[in-house]
Design an enzyme around this catalytic site. Structure first.
Site, PDB file in Angstrom:
ATOM      1  N   LYS A 158       1.105   5.963   0.485  1.00 33.95           N
ATOM      2  CA  LYS A 158       2.265   5.076   0.336  1.00 33.95           C
ATOM      3  C   LYS A 158       3.511   5.815  -0.113  1.00 33.95           C
ATOM      4  CE  LYS A 158       0.033   0.620   0.111  1.00 33.95           C
ATOM      5  NZ  LYS A 158      -0.369  -0.558  -0.680  1.00 33.95           N
TER       6      LYS A 158
ATOM      7  N   ARG B 128      -8.695   1.495  -1.531  1.00 30.26           N
ATOM      8  CA  ARG B 128      -8.472   1.309  -0.093  1.00 30.26           C
ATOM      9  C   ARG B 128      -7.711   2.517   0.431  1.00 30.26           C
ATOM     10  NH1 ARG B 128      -4.356  -0.531   3.094  1.00 30.26           N
ATOM     11  NH2 ARG B 128      -4.929  -1.763   4.916  1.00 30.26           N
TER      12      ARG B 128
HETATM   13  C1  8Y7 Z   1      -2.681  -2.984   0.876  1.00 31.26           C
HETATM   14  C2  8Y7 Z   1      -3.391  -3.883   1.669  1.00 31.26           C
HETATM   15  C3  8Y7 Z   1      -1.939  -2.803   2.891  1.00 31.26           C
HETATM   16  C4  8Y7 Z   1      -2.978  -2.937  -0.519  1.00 31.26           C
HETATM   17  C5  8Y7 Z   1      -4.626  -4.658  -0.103  1.00 31.26           C
HETATM   18  C6  8Y7 Z   1      -0.595   0.213   3.652  1.00 31.26           C
HETATM   19  C7  8Y7 Z   1      -3.361  -4.542   4.077  1.00 31.26           C
HETATM   20  C8  8Y7 Z   1       0.044  -1.085   3.796  1.00 31.26           C
HETATM   21  N1  8Y7 Z   1      -1.794  -2.307   1.654  1.00 31.26           N
HETATM   22  N2  8Y7 Z   1      -4.357  -4.712   1.194  1.00 31.26           N
HETATM   23  N3  8Y7 Z   1      -2.916  -3.767   2.934  1.00 31.26           N
HETATM   24  N4  8Y7 Z   1      -3.958  -3.795  -0.959  1.00 31.26           N
HETATM   25  N5  8Y7 Z   1      -5.562  -5.453  -0.639  1.00 31.26           N
HETATM   26  O1  8Y7 Z   1       0.180   1.147   3.347  1.00 31.26           O
HETATM   27  O2  8Y7 Z   1      -2.399  -2.211  -1.318  1.00 31.26           O
HETATM   28  O3  8Y7 Z   1      -1.809   0.403   3.833  1.00 31.26           O
HETATM   29  S1  8Y7 Z   1      -1.034  -2.372   4.325  1.00 31.26           S
END
Ligand code: 8Y7
Length: 284
Positions: free
Chosen positions: A229, A264
């Site tokens: 990020k 994640r």
């Molecule tokens: C997150 C996410 C994204 C996060 C959860 C990216 C779908 C943007 N970020 N879901 N999703 N938490 N739970 O940079 O921080 O991956 S998308």
């Protein structure tokens, strides 16, 4: 650390003993850090299988980019992208992995659960689509509730908080309570401060400093997404996404030390190693 469980269908996972790494499987032509690379269904399934071999315990399948400024995707297109991948992953991997659907749409979540997904990961904490609460209430799926200020298109314009930690904690507690009202057991839920979703660099750092507090406020374990990020770029001389791996790994070690249940990430193996090192020291 006292036992703390996450109930996903019939799986009762003690996340205080073992954390899980969630591999990001974007099936979008416009995803910012792996753009178009996995648009093909077969390629996406192969990538998911490889992530499990690298140690992913969950695969997060998404068909709509939520990066700032991304264009919305109609529900039928989102399903066309994600459902065959979920089916294929389930076929290839059986019950060796949990599958989550990253969506804000009830229709997509419902189809994904029918196709074999175990978890709904909704960046709007089930507020984006009024039908989403019913979808999870009628299922026994796991649920990830994420905090976001504003909407993906405009959220980074001018994020503002009086006390970001208190506000994010209170919001997540309120969402858990709302689900409890609908009869959804809180043990099915993980909460997520939503790093980068309507937050400045300083807000993100405050949240990363206060992870145990946020978990305590909602009385639930955490999921954290920091992989590649922009906060990492901002802290590392404007490193572009493809040069943010080591920053991500460092934050995964920090996250596990702070008790985070699920991280994640795009790069599974490297982050699994970081989490395992931290667990060797702290988990008992
Ligand atoms: C997150 C996410 C994204 C996060 C959860 C990216 C779908 C943007 N970020 N879901 N999703 N938490 N739970 O940079 O921080 O991956 S998308």
């Amino acid at each position: 650390m006292s036992a703390s469980f996450w109930q996903v269908g019939s799986h009762r996972i003690d996340v205080s003993q073992r954390s899980l790494v969630m591999g990001i499987l974007n099936v979008t032509p416009d995803s910012f850090s792996d753009g178009g690379e996995f648009a093909d269904v077969k390629t996406a399934i192969a990538r998911g299988v490889a992530m499990v071999a690298e140690g992913a315990g969950i695969l997060d399948v998404g068909g709509e980019s939520t990066r700032p400024g991304a264009a919305p995707v109609p529900a039928d297109e989102e399903q066309r992208r994600t459902i065959p991948v979920i089916r294929g992953l389930r076929e290839a991997l059986g019950d060796t992995v949990l599958i989550s659907i990253d969506t804000m749409k009830a229709e997509v979540a419902s189809a994904a659960l029918k196709a074999g997904a175990d978890i709904v990961n909704d960046v709007t904490a089930l507020t984006g689509d009024p039908a989403m609460l019913d979808v999870v209430a009628e299922s026994d799926c796991g649920i990830v509730l994420m905090h976001m200020q504003g909407e993906p298109q405009t959220m980074q314009a001018a994020p503002q908080y009086t006390d970001v930690v208190a506000e994010v904690g209170a919001y997540l507690a309120e969402r858990v309570a709302r689900l409890a009202q609908m009869g959804v057991a809180s043990e099915r839920i993980l909460v997520d401060p939503g790093i980068g979703f309507g937050k400045t660099l300083e807000h993100n750092l405050e949240l990363l400093r206060a992870l145990p507090e946020i978990s305590a406020a909602a009385n639930r374990p955490l999921l954290l997404g920091v992989s590649r990020k922009s906060l990492i770029g901002a802290l590392l001389d404007d490193a572009p996404p493809e040069e943010r791996l080591w920053g991500t790994v460092a934050l995964s070690a920090h996250a596990r030390q702070a008790g985070v249940a699920v991280v994640r990430v795009h790069d599974v193996r490297e982050n699994v190693d970081a989490v395992r090192m931290t667990e060797a020291i702290y988990a008992s």
